[in-house]
Design a protein around this motif. Structure first.
Motif, PDB file in Angstrom:
ATOM      1  N   VAL A 111       0.841  -1.199   0.000  1.00 56.16           N
ATOM      2  CA  VAL A 111       0.000   0.000   0.000  1.00 56.16           C
ATOM      3  C   VAL A 111       0.875   1.248   0.000  1.00 56.16           C
ATOM      4  O   VAL A 111       0.609   2.220  -0.724  1.00 56.16           O
ATOM      5  N   ASN A 112       1.925   1.229   0.801  1.00 57.76           N
ATOM      6  CA  ASN A 112       2.848   2.367   0.832  1.00 57.76           C
ATOM      7  C   ASN A 112       3.414   2.658  -0.556  1.00 57.76           C
ATOM      8  O   ASN A 112       3.416   3.806  -1.023  1.00 57.76           O
ATOM      9  N   ASP A 113       3.893   1.619  -1.241  1.00 61.70           N
ATOM     10  CA  ASP A 113       4.556   1.817  -2.526  1.00 61.70           C
ATOM     11  C   ASP A 113       3.589   2.164  -3.645  1.00 61.70           C
ATOM     12  O   ASP A 113       3.960   2.854  -4.597  1.00 61.70           O
ATOM     13  N   CYS A 114       2.347   1.687  -3.545  1.00 67.61           N
ATOM     14  CA  CYS A 114       1.377   1.918  -4.620  1.00 67.61           C
ATOM     15  C   CYS A 114       0.541   3.181  -4.414  1.00 67.61           C
ATOM     16  O   CYS A 114      -0.182   3.596  -5.318  1.00 67.61           O
ATOM     17  N   THR A 115       0.614   3.777  -3.236  1.00 64.10           N
ATOM     18  CA  THR A 115      -0.084   5.037  -2.991  1.00 64.10           C
ATOM     19  C   THR A 115       0.686   6.176  -3.643  1.00 64.10           C
ATOM     20  O   THR A 115       1.921   6.169  -3.690  1.00 64.10           O
ATOM     21  N   SER A 116      -0.013   7.159  -4.145  1.00 65.91           N
ATOM     22  CA  SER A 116       0.646   8.287  -4.815  1.00 65.91           C
ATOM     23  C   SER A 116       1.468   9.097  -3.820  1.00 65.91           C
ATOM     24  O   SER A 116       1.211   9.097  -2.613  1.00 65.91           O
ATOM     25  N   ASP A 117       2.467   9.797  -4.339  1.00 65.71           N
ATOM     26  CA  ASP A 117       3.309  10.633  -3.483  1.00 65.71           C
ATOM     27  C   ASP A 117       2.479  11.678  -2.745  1.00 65.71           C
ATOM     28  O   ASP A 117       2.754  11.998  -1.590  1.00 65.71           O
ATOM     29  N   ALA A 118       1.453  12.184  -3.408  1.00 67.70           N
ATOM     30  CA  ALA A 118       0.641  13.247  -2.811  1.00 67.70           C
ATOM     31  C   ALA A 118      -0.166  12.751  -1.620  1.00 67.70           C
ATOM     32  O   ALA A 118      -0.448  13.515  -0.691  1.00 67.70           O
ATOM     33  N   ALA A 119      -0.527  11.472  -1.625  1.00 70.63           N
ATOM     34  CA  ALA A 119      -1.409  10.938  -0.577  1.00 70.63           C
ATOM     35  C   ALA A 119      -0.694  10.053   0.438  1.00 70.63           C
ATOM     36  O   ALA A 119      -1.290   9.671   1.436  1.00 70.63           O
ATOM     37  N   ARG A 120       0.587   9.748   0.219  1.00 72.22           N
ATOM     38  CA  ARG A 120       1.253   8.747   1.062  1.00 72.22           C
ATOM     39  C   ARG A 120       1.321   9.162   2.534  1.00 72.22           C
ATOM     40  O   ARG A 120       1.192   8.319   3.427  1.00 72.22           O
ATOM     41  N   ASN A 121       1.529  10.426   2.804  1.00 75.02           N
ATOM     42  CA  ASN A 121       1.626  10.842   4.205  1.00 75.02           C
ATOM     43  C   ASN A 121       0.322  10.642   4.979  1.00 75.02           C
ATOM     44  O   ASN A 121       0.332  10.640   6.223  1.00 75.02           O
ATOM     45  N   GLU A 122      -0.782  10.452   4.269  1.00 73.63           N
ATOM     46  CA  GLU A 122      -2.050  10.181   4.962  1.00 73.63           C
ATOM     47  C   GLU A 122      -2.049   8.801   5.607  1.00 73.63           C
ATOM     48  O   GLU A 122      -2.922   8.493   6.434  1.00 73.63           O
ATOM     49  N   LEU A 123      -1.077   7.970   5.244  1.00 78.86           N
ATOM     50  CA  LEU A 123      -0.950   6.646   5.867  1.00 78.86           C
ATOM     51  C   LEU A 123      -0.261   6.731   7.234  1.00 78.86           C
ATOM     52  O   LEU A 123      -0.394   5.823   8.047  1.00 78.86           O
TER      53      LEU A 123
ATOM     54  N   SER B 291      -0.795  -8.738  -5.858  1.00 79.48           N
ATOM     55  CA  SER B 291      -1.541  -8.593  -7.099  1.00 79.48           C
ATOM     56  C   SER B 291      -2.777  -7.726  -6.903  1.00 79.48           C
ATOM     57  O   SER B 291      -3.101  -6.873  -7.743  1.00 79.48           O
ATOM     58  N   ALA B 292      -3.460  -7.909  -5.789  1.00 76.07           N
ATOM     59  CA  ALA B 292      -4.674  -7.138  -5.516  1.00 76.07           C
ATOM     60  C   ALA B 292      -4.360  -5.657  -5.327  1.00 76.07           C
ATOM     61  O   ALA B 292      -5.043  -4.788  -5.877  1.00 76.07           O
ATOM     62  N   VAL B 293      -3.343  -5.364  -4.533  1.00 78.13           N
ATOM     63  CA  VAL B 293      -2.984  -3.963  -4.284  1.00 78.13           C
ATOM     64  C   VAL B 293      -2.551  -3.289  -5.579  1.00 78.13           C
ATOM     65  O   VAL B 293      -2.944  -2.154  -5.879  1.00 78.13           O
ATOM     66  N   ASP B 294      -1.766  -3.994  -6.375  1.00 80.19           N
ATOM     67  CA  ASP B 294      -1.344  -3.454  -7.665  1.00 80.19           C
ATOM     68  C   ASP B 294      -2.555  -3.228  -8.565  1.00 80.19           C
ATOM     69  O   ASP B 294      -2.625  -2.229  -9.292  1.00 80.19           O
ATOM     70  N   GLY B 295      -3.525  -4.140  -8.511  1.00 82.34           N
ATOM     71  CA  GLY B 295      -4.735  -3.989  -9.314  1.00 82.34           C
ATOM     72  C   GLY B 295      -5.534  -2.756  -8.928  1.00 82.34           C
ATOM     73  O   GLY B 295      -6.079  -2.058  -9.787  1.00 82.34           O
ATOM     74  N   ILE B 296      -5.615  -2.469  -7.639  1.00 80.97           N
ATOM     75  CA  ILE B 296      -6.325  -1.263  -7.183  1.00 80.97           C
ATOM     76  C   ILE B 296      -5.575  -0.017  -7.633  1.00 80.97           C
ATOM     77  O   ILE B 296      -6.179   0.954  -8.101  1.00 80.97           O
ATOM     78  N   ALA B 297      -4.254  -0.036  -7.502  1.00 81.25           N
ATOM     79  CA  ALA B 297      -3.455   1.137  -7.862  1.00 81.25           C
ATOM     80  C   ALA B 297      -3.560   1.466  -9.342  1.00 81.25           C
ATOM     81  O   ALA B 297      -3.522   2.648  -9.724  1.00 81.25           O
TER      82      ALA B 297
END
Length: 238
Positions: free
Chosen positions: A57-69, A175-181
């Protein structure tokens, strides 16, 4: 932890692995930092399957939204269990989250994995009703993928496996996380964040249940009269 109030000396969330905090941190490296462990994206303080989900999730989240994690990082510290079902439930949760939005080819592989997981969990005592409901809702949104998967399994497997390894579960999560991203939706980051939150909640259920069982077993094996003597001392000092 509020990312907007972090000390400038704290590592900043970014994708991938980092040699040290000065170069940034992924979600799990930050967890190792907060837990006081050796700097690592595979710390001992978190179940390996949950850590795998968090890294993805960390790697597939956009740079703009990653700090929300970042506010979720402390909540994974101490979440460890030996129960093999957690890996399967995390994989099933991720598959259910990705099935409605992933591309068709990815939907098919996720549907196969989800059906095998469902059968495996049923053979081991079943899965939570809310999880089964989310899976069936996901299949309702991707009926062609479910039909294809059932046909594939019917042709190539005489019977579904009664177990699924942690490695296979974690590959399914990836695979699932990549599919969502990669899905053509406008809320990819929010979907990934919700998936990680749900994964943490699942892990808490296992860990909390085990702690209650340990406390119950400890109380049952305590010497007779221990509790009453403690109570007498508390009463006397009142």
């Amino acid at each position: 932890m509020n990312p907007t109030t972090m000390s400038p000396l704290m590592p900043i969330l970014s994708a991938g692995r980092h040699r040290n905090p000065r170069r940034g941190a992924c979600f799990m490296e930050f967890a190792s930092y907060l837990a006081g462990e050796r700097w690592s994206d595979h710390p001992k303080c978190t179940h390996a399957g949950l850590a795998n989900l968090a890294r993805m999730v960390n790697d597939c989240t956009s740079d703009a939204a990653r700090n929300e994690l970042a506010p979720m990082i402390p909540s994974v510290i101490g979440l460890t269990t030996d129960d093999v079902r957690l890996d399967m439930l995390l994989a099933l949760e991720a598959s259910a989250a990705a099935l409605p939005v992933a591309f068709e080819e990815r939907q098919r592989s996720l549907a196969v994995g989800a059906l095998v997981l469902e059968a495996t969990l049923d053979a081991q005592g079943g899965m939570p009703d809310d999880m089964r409901g989310r899976l069936h809702a996901a299949f309702s949104s991707a009926p062609a993928a479910e039909r294809w998967a059932r046909g594939f399994l019917g042709r190539y497997l005489r019977k579904l496996p009664r177990e699924m390894s942690a490695r296979h579960c974690r590959c399914l999560v990836q695979s699932a996380v990549d599919g969502i991203a990669l899905a053509c939706v406008d809320d990819n980051d929010a979907r990934l964040r919700r998936l990680l939150k749900r994964g943490i909640e699942l892990a808490h259920q296992f860990v909390d249940t085990e702690r209650v069982a340990e406390q119950t077993a400890s109380a049952a094996t305590a010497p007779s009269g221990t509790v009453s003597r403690t109570a007498d001392r508390e009463y006397a000092s009142a």
